[in-house]
Scaffold this active site. Structure first.
Site, PDB file in Angstrom:
ATOM      1  CG  ASN A   9     -10.061   7.194   8.300  1.00 48.64           C
ATOM      2  OD1 ASN A   9     -10.748   7.040   7.287  1.00 48.64           O
ATOM      3  ND2 ASN A   9      -8.830   6.744   8.406  1.00 48.64           N
ATOM      4  NE  ARG A  93      -7.484   8.555   4.524  1.00 41.37           N
ATOM      5  CZ  ARG A  93      -6.818   7.436   4.558  1.00 41.37           C
ATOM      6  NH1 ARG A  93      -7.069   6.555   5.483  1.00 41.37           N
ATOM      7  NH2 ARG A  93      -5.890   7.183   3.674  1.00 41.37           N
ATOM      8  CG  HIS A 181      -1.672   5.891   0.797  1.00 37.46           C
ATOM      9  ND1 HIS A 181      -1.300   4.882  -0.053  1.00 37.46           N
ATOM     10  CD2 HIS A 181      -2.668   5.385   1.551  1.00 37.46           C
ATOM     11  CE1 HIS A 181      -2.052   3.815   0.170  1.00 37.46           C
ATOM     12  NE2 HIS A 181      -2.894   4.091   1.136  1.00 37.46           N
ATOM     13  NE  ARG A 241      -7.456  -0.780  -2.396  1.00 39.58           N
ATOM     14  CZ  ARG A 241      -7.130   0.326  -1.730  1.00 39.58           C
ATOM     15  NH1 ARG A 241      -6.734   1.396  -2.385  1.00 39.58           N
ATOM     16  NH2 ARG A 241      -7.189   0.365  -0.420  1.00 39.58           N
ATOM     17  CD  GLU A 379      -2.935   7.520   6.807  1.00 41.01           C
ATOM     18  OE1 GLU A 379      -3.016   6.615   7.671  1.00 41.01           O
ATOM     19  OE2 GLU A 379      -3.213   7.345   5.625  1.00 41.01           O
TER      20      GLU A 379
END
Ligand code: ADP
Length: 392
Positions: A9, A93, A181, A241, A379
Site C-alpha cells: 500500500n 492497493r 474505500h 480534505r 483492507e
C-alpha cells in the site's frame, strides 16, 4: 523458503506492506512500513513474534531512498528473513480503477499505463500506488502483480447513484461518481454475517471514518450508494480534505480570489477538513482532547455531516437495518460514535452507552430497531484474498 503473497500500500512518502503465507491459509506473517521515502527514511516491521524492528535507512549516496530504494529494501529484507520468503505474487492497493476496472486485475505494463491515465482523478494516491508496480516490473518482470481497486466495489451501483446531472457529452468522458474505500467496504461485507445476519442480508450503512472518511449504503452486502464521488475529496469532511463543497465555491476561489488550480487543489485536499476548521490538527485524538473552541467546531461539523449523509443514504436504501463504524475514528472514538448516534436516533438506533464505551462489537441495545456495530476493517487481507483468487 516460504511462499508468500506480498501486499503493498504505497503512498507519497511511505510504503506499508504485509506478508501473507500462502501455505498456511493466508496467515498474516508480518507487517511493516518504510517511512520518510523523500526525507529521513526509516524501516519498521512487526514480525510474527510481535517483535518490533526499527532501523534508519541510509541510501548509499546519502540522498533520498525513494520508492525504488524502499522496494529494494523490502525485497532484501524478505529474502533474508528467517528461512527466507519467496514472493509468489504482489497485491497492490490502487485507489482508482475508473469505469473499466470492475474487479482486481493482473497489473501488466499495459494495464499500468491505462491506470496512469486516471492519476489526475486521484493525484494524492494513484501515481504513488502505481510506482512500485513499475519498479517491480523492472526488477522482477516474471513476478505476477495484481491491482486491487478502491472503486471496484461500487461499480455495480444503480446508474442513477453514479450519475451527475451534467450533459451526456461530459458524463460519457467518465465524469461520474466512483466512490472509494471499496476494499474496506468489501472486507466489512465479507465478515458482516459473522456479526449480524440481519445486517448482512439487509440495509446497512458502513461509516469508514479514518484520515480519509466516507460512508457506503449496502443492500445485501452490495454497494448501492456512497458519499464519495468523482474523486476522494467529496462527501464527509476528512483529516485535511473538505468533503462536499458547492462547486460555486471553487469558481469564487478562482475568479474572485485569483487562486490557480494548484492552489485550489492544495486548499481542498491538504488544508481543509478537520485541520482547516480547527486550525489545530487533522488528528481526531488531538481534537477530542483539546479545549480550543475551533477544535470543538471541527468535531461538531464532522459529526453533523455524518448524520446528514446518513439521512441521504437511508433514503437511497428506503430504510436502514444496521449502522457499522470502522477505521481509525470509527473503531476507536466512542465519543464520536455516541454523538453520531444521538443525531440519528430518529432512524431507530438506540445506543448502548456501556457497550459503546467498551468498543462493541455490538453497540446497540437489545431492543434497538437498528443494529449498531463496531467492526475493524482490514483492507490488506482483502487485497491478499483478491490477489490469491486471481492467481487461482
Ligand atoms: P487512514 O485513513 O490514514 O488509514 P486511520 O484509519 O488510521 O487513517 O484513522 C486515523 C484517524 O483515527 C485519526 O484521526 C486518529 O486520530 C483517529 N484515531 C485513532 N485512534 C483513535 C482514538 N483512540 N480515539 C480517537 N481517534 C482515534
Amino acid at each position: 523458503m516460504i511462499d508468500i503473497i506480498l501486499v503493498l500500500n504505497a503512498g507519497s512518502s511511505s510504503i506499508k506492506f504485509r506478508v501473507f503465507e500462502v501455505g498456511a491459509g493466508m496467515k498474516l506473517a508480518m507487517r511493516g512500513q518504510v517511512d520518510g521515502l523523500y526525507t529521513k527514511a526509516s524501516f519498521r516491521v512487526v514480525d510474527p513474534q510481535g517483535e518490533v524492528t526499527r532501523t534508519e535507512l541510509q541510501p548509499p549516496d546519502g540522498g533520498e531512498l525513494g520508492h525504488e530504494g524502499a522496494i529494494a529494501h523490502i525485497g532484501d529484507f524478505l529474502r533474508g528473513h528467517g528461512e527466507g520468503y519467496s514472493v509468489v505474487a504482489v497485491g497492490h492497493r490502487v485507489v482508482h480503477g475508473g469505469q473499466h476496472f470492475t474487479s482486481a486485475v493482473l497489473a501488466t505494463p499495459a494495464v499500468v499505463d491505462e491506470l496512469d491515465k486516471l492519476s489526475p482523478l486521484a493525484p494524492l494516491h494513484q501515481p504513488h500506488n502505481l510506482a512500485p508496480i513499475r519498479i517491480i516490473h523492472r526488477r522482477r518482470p516474471e513476478l505476477p502483480q495484481v491491482a486491487c481497486f478502491d472503486t471496484a466495489f461500487h461499480r455495480n451501483q444503480p446508474e442513477v447513484a453514479q450519475a451527475y446531472a451534467l450533459p451526456a457529452s461530459i458524463t460519457d468522458l467518465g465524469v461520474r461518481r466512483y466512490g472509494f474505500h471499496g476494499l474496506s467496504y468489501e472486507y466489512i461485507a465479507s465478515v458482516l454475517a459473522d456479526y449480524s445476519p440481519v445486517a448482512a442480508a439487509g440495509r446497512t450503512v458502513v461509516a469508514h471514518l479514518g484520515n480519509g472518511a466516507s460512508m457506503c449504503a449496502m443492500v445485501g452486502g452490495r454497494s448501492v450508494a456512497s458519499t464519495m464521488g468523482f474523486t476522494a475529496v467529496d462527501g464527509l469532511p476528512m483529516g485535511t480534505r473538505c468533503g462536499n463543497l458547492d462547486p460555486g465555491v471553487i469558481l469564487y476561489l478562482i475568479d474572485a480570489l485569483g487562486m490557480d488550480t494548484r492552489g485550489v487543489a492544495d486548499l481542498i485536499y491538504r488544508q481543509s477538513g478537520l485541520l482547516g476548521v480547527s486550525g489545530v490538527s487533522s488528528d481526531m485524538r488531538e481534537l477530542l482532547h483539546s479545549d480550543d473552541a475551533n477544535a470543538r467546531a471541527a468535531v461538531d461539523l464532522f459529526v453533523y455531516r455524518i448524520a446528514r449523509e446518513l439521512g441521504s443514504l437511508v433514503a437511497a436504501m428506503g430504510g436502514i437495518d444496521a449502522l457499522v463504524f470502522t477505521a481509525g475514528i470509527g473503531e476507536n472514538a466512542s465519543a464520536v460514535r455516541k454523538r453520531v448516534a444521538s443525531l440519528v436516533g430518529w432512524c431507530g438506533l438506540d445506543l448502548d452507552d456501556v457497550a459503546n464505551e467498551a468498543g462493541g462489537p455490538c453497540i446497540s441495545k437489545p431492543g434497538s430497531r437498528v443494529g449498531g456495530w463496531v467492526i475493524p476493517t482490514d483492507e490488506e487481507s482483502m487485497i491478499a484474498r483478491q490477489t490469491m483468487a486471481l492467481m487461482g
